[in-house]
Every structure is written in C-alpha cells, then in structure tokens.
Design an enzyme around this catalytic site. Structure first.
Site, short mmCIF file in Angstrom:
data_model
loop_
_atom_site.label_atom_id
_atom_site.label_comp_id
_atom_site.label_asym_id
_atom_site.label_seq_id
_atom_site.Cartn_x
_atom_site.Cartn_y
_atom_site.Cartn_z
N SER A 149 -47.43 -34.61 67.65
CA SER A 149 -45.65 -33.88 66.97
C SER A 149 -46.43 -32.43 66.17
O SER A 149 -48.06 -31.77 66.54
CB SER A 149 -44.66 -34.52 66.84
OG SER A 149 -43.51 -33.60 66.70
N SER A 150 -45.42 -31.40 66.14
CA SER A 150 -45.36 -30.40 64.94
C SER A 150 -44.04 -30.30 64.29
O SER A 150 -43.73 -30.69 64.17
CB SER A 150 -46.38 -29.61 66.01
OG SER A 150 -46.11 -28.35 64.83
N TYR A 163 -43.92 -23.36 72.04
CA TYR A 163 -44.86 -24.82 71.77
C TYR A 163 -44.11 -26.02 71.15
O TYR A 163 -43.78 -26.78 70.80
CB TYR A 163 -46.01 -24.18 70.16
CG TYR A 163 -46.33 -24.82 69.84
CD1 TYR A 163 -48.07 -25.50 70.02
CD2 TYR A 163 -45.90 -24.93 68.53
CE1 TYR A 163 -47.93 -26.68 69.36
CE2 TYR A 163 -46.97 -26.78 67.94
CZ TYR A 163 -48.00 -27.17 68.38
OH TYR A 163 -48.90 -27.50 67.41
N LYS A 167 -43.09 -30.08 71.72
CA LYS A 167 -43.53 -30.88 70.49
C LYS A 167 -42.37 -31.58 70.69
O LYS A 167 -42.51 -32.34 70.67
CB LYS A 167 -44.05 -30.18 69.09
CG LYS A 167 -45.32 -29.97 69.47
CD LYS A 167 -46.73 -30.76 69.48
CE LYS A 167 -47.38 -30.04 69.72
NZ LYS A 167 -48.51 -31.48 70.44
N1 LIG Z 1 -53.68 -26.93 63.79
C1 LIG Z 1 -52.18 -27.56 63.03
O1 LIG Z 1 -51.61 -27.21 62.11
C2 LIG Z 1 -51.76 -29.00 63.80
C3 LIG Z 1 -50.57 -28.24 63.10
C4 LIG Z 1 -49.68 -29.80 63.62
C5 LIG Z 1 -49.79 -30.68 64.72
N2 LIG Z 1 -50.92 -30.22 65.78
C6 LIG Z 1 -51.17 -30.94 66.83
O2 LIG Z 1 -51.89 -31.25 66.70
C7 LIG Z 1 -53.08 -31.92 67.76
C8 LIG Z 1 -54.65 -31.31 67.86
O3 LIG Z 1 -54.31 -30.32 67.02
P1 LIG Z 1 -55.59 -29.34 66.54
O4 LIG Z 1 -55.08 -27.98 65.61
O5 LIG Z 1 -56.72 -30.25 66.40
O6 LIG Z 1 -55.99 -28.05 67.62
P2 LIG Z 1 -58.02 -27.90 68.54
O7 LIG Z 1 -58.17 -27.45 66.97
O8 LIG Z 1 -57.30 -26.78 69.15
O9 LIG Z 1 -58.03 -28.74 69.48
C9 LIG Z 1 -57.08 -28.85 70.14
C10 LIG Z 1 -57.84 -29.94 71.57
O10 LIG Z 1 -57.55 -30.09 72.74
C11 LIG Z 1 -58.19 -29.85 73.49
N3 LIG Z 1 -57.73 -29.74 74.65
C12 LIG Z 1 -56.11 -28.25 75.10
N4 LIG Z 1 -56.16 -28.66 76.21
C13 LIG Z 1 -56.10 -29.22 77.05
C14 LIG Z 1 -56.18 -29.59 78.05
N5 LIG Z 1 -55.64 -29.30 78.95
N6 LIG Z 1 -56.91 -30.60 77.99
C15 LIG Z 1 -57.39 -31.45 77.94
N7 LIG Z 1 -57.88 -31.52 76.52
C16 LIG Z 1 -57.56 -29.72 75.77
C17 LIG Z 1 -59.38 -28.82 73.51
O11 LIG Z 1 -60.94 -29.13 74.11
P3 LIG Z 1 -61.68 -28.62 73.51
O12 LIG Z 1 -62.59 -28.31 72.42
O13 LIG Z 1 -62.45 -28.65 75.12
O14 LIG Z 1 -61.13 -26.77 73.41
C18 LIG Z 1 -59.18 -29.78 72.09
O15 LIG Z 1 -60.33 -30.60 71.91
C19 LIG Z 1 -52.12 -31.22 68.64
O16 LIG Z 1 -51.22 -31.78 69.48
C20 LIG Z 1 -51.47 -29.92 67.59
O17 LIG Z 1 -49.79 -29.73 68.38
C21 LIG Z 1 -51.70 -29.37 65.02
#
Ligand SMILES: NC(=O)c1ccc[n+]([C@@H]2O[C@H](COP(=O)([O-])OP(=O)(O)OC[C@H]3O[C@@H](n4cnc5c(N)ncnc54)[C@H](OP(=O)(O)O)[C@@H]3O)[C@@H](O)[C@H]2O)c1
Length: 260
Positions: A149-150, A163, A167
C-alpha cells in the site's frame, strides 16, 4: 507450544509483480534468499535487462526464477504470469502472491484526467483483483497474499487523488479477502504500508512534491530520512512465513512511525 518456525520459504513459489527494480526487486531477492522460487514480473521493454539481472541474481541464490513481461492491468496478459509460476513450481501450487507493481504519478484533483484514473486503477486495483482470481485455484492452504500500500491511502497527501484512492482500495481488498479466503482456503491476506521509499517512483516525483514532503520526512519518529527497500522487504517476507499465520486482513505500517 511449537518453537519459532523461522522465516524459511523453501519449496514455495512466489509471484512478485513489478520486480524489475525498486521494492519489488528487493522483495524478490529476499524471498529467494529464504528459499522461494520467484516469478519476476515487469512491464516495460526498457526494463528487460534489469528484470533478467534480477532473475539471474535469484538463481544465484540456488532457487528457480522465471522472468515475465506482462501488464497486470491487462486481462489477456494475466495468464502469462500464472503459467510462468506453474512452470517453476515444484508443488503445482503458487504459495505466495505479492501485489507490488503500481503506478504512482502525482496529480492534484484539478489536473486529474480520465487517462490517469484508468491507467492507475487498471495497474493498482484491477490487476491485483484479476491476478488473484486467476491464482486462486493454485493457492494452497497456508498461502500468502501481500499487497504494498502507501502513505497515500492513510495520510491524505496533496497531489495523490487517484493514487491514494487505488491504495485505499487495495487496503479494502485485504480485509474482504481475509474473510473470503480465510476459513475456506486457509490463506492470509495482508498489506504492508510503507511511507516514502528511496526508489525510482520516489525520485521521479516532481520537485515541488519532494519539497513539500521534506518537513514530513524530517519529522519521521524512527529517523529523519526516507525509507530504504531493506526497511520494507523483511516485513513482506515475514508475512509470507508460517509464523505469520494469525495475521490476516491487516495493514502493517512500515513508515518509521509517521502514521498508522
Ligand atoms: N517509492 C515510494 O516512495 C513508495 C512509497 C509507498 C509505497 N510504494 C509502493 O511500493 C510499490 C513499489 O514501488 P517502487 O517505488 O519500487 O516502484 P518503481 O521503482 O516505480 O517500480 C515499479 C515496478 O512496477 C512495475 N510495473 C508498473 N506498472 C506495471 C504493470 N501494469 N504491470 C506489471 N508491472 C508494472 C515496473 O516495471 P518496469 O520496470 O517494467 O516499469 C517496476 O518493476 C508500489 O506499489 C508503490 O505504490 C512506493
């Protein structure tokens, strides 16, 4: 009373969506380290090499991996992910499903477009619903589903109309599925809720958003910094273990104490 059964996941097969980078890659590697075979899912052509590298790193840990390019939000691509998991599973089952892939572009209400709405709800809500539906026949007793989640779901962050709604929907799904897949299936369904994490998604945020978030980050009770992948992945792996069997339908905060 049984002793601590440990965090081992040997012989299990896990689908990790969005595992080419960021948190998904970190979760994939940790589950592999604990013994699980891993489906490394990603979406974009530009991430092929990165995803393959994650797959190789998984195999170097002595377990199987398979790399699958598929958009979780597209119904016709979901069977590719299930078929891949069954190819590497030694039990004919898919014991662990991690809904990590998500889109997270910022837009205030006035800038929200139908396209942003559709792309985000497809990836973040429709994808997990229909991937779980497709996996259900293969999820055994003791199976585990974990969503990422987030802060957006709980904190009310300006710029996250769509977004945040996706979530919050994911957090609702875990409560529903804990009931639907609990007594009848023996599966637990939980969310881990990270605050800001140092991944591409965070660093791609616009400058003003990052500036606005700075005071919040500095007020983080545990330490004045954004989270790291290594702060989050162990909690996801814990929820996949046998020891987490009494936790279901819950949201585990992994945000340094910023909120619950
Ligand atoms: N970063 C933060 O600050 C944060 C905070 C709270 C929660 N989150 C959550 O944590 C999770 C991971 O985030 P992250 O920061 O690691 O994200 P990220 O670095 O943007 O990576 C996103 C990943 O999801 C893949 N993806 C996106 N859309 C897709 C789809 N429709 N089908 C299959 N794969 C898809 C991307 O593939 P490609 O590499 O091919 O694009 C990549 O592997 C997410 O749910 C995000 O909402 C993140």
């Amino acid at each position: 009373m049984p002793d601590f059964t440990g965090l081992e996941l040997t012989g299990k097969t896990a689908i990790v969506t969005g595992a080419s980078r960021g948190l998904g890659a970190g979760i994939a590697l940790l589950l592999a380290k604990r013994g699980a075979n891993i489906v490394v899912n990603y979406i974009s052509d530009g991430s092929r090499e990165r995803a393959e590298k994650v797959g190789k790193d998984v195999e170097a840990l002595g377990v199987k991996s398979i790399v699958v390019q598929a958009d979780v939000g597209k119904m016709d691509q979901i069977p590719k992910i299930i078929d891949a998991a069954l190819k590497i599973s030694s039990t004919g089952k898919i014991e662990i499903l991690i809904h990590n892939a998500a889109l997270g572009l910022e837009a205030n209400l006035v800038n929200t477009t139908e396209e942003l709405y559709t792309t985000h709800f497809d990836a973040n809500v429709k994808g997990p619903i229909f991937l779980t539906k497709a996996a259900e026949p293969y999820l055994p007793q003791g199976g585990r589903i974990v969503f990422i989640s987030s802060a957006g779901a709980r904190l009310g962050v300006a710029g996250q109309t769509v977004y945040a709604a996706t979530k919050a929907a994911d957090e609702a799904l875990v409560r529903v599925w804990a009931k639907e897949l609990g007594q009848s299936h023996g599966i637990t369904v939980n969310c881990v809720n990270p605050g800001p994490i140092a991944t591409d998604q965070w660093f791609q945020s616009d400058e003003q958003f990052l500036k606005d978030m700075q005071p919040l980050i500095e007020s983080t009770p545990a330490a004045p910094r954004v989270g790291e992948v290594s702060d989050i992945a162990p909690l996801v792996a814990f929820l996949c273990s046998d020891d987490a069997k009494w936790t279901t339908g819950s949201v585990l905060s992994a945000n340094g104490g910023l909120y619950n």
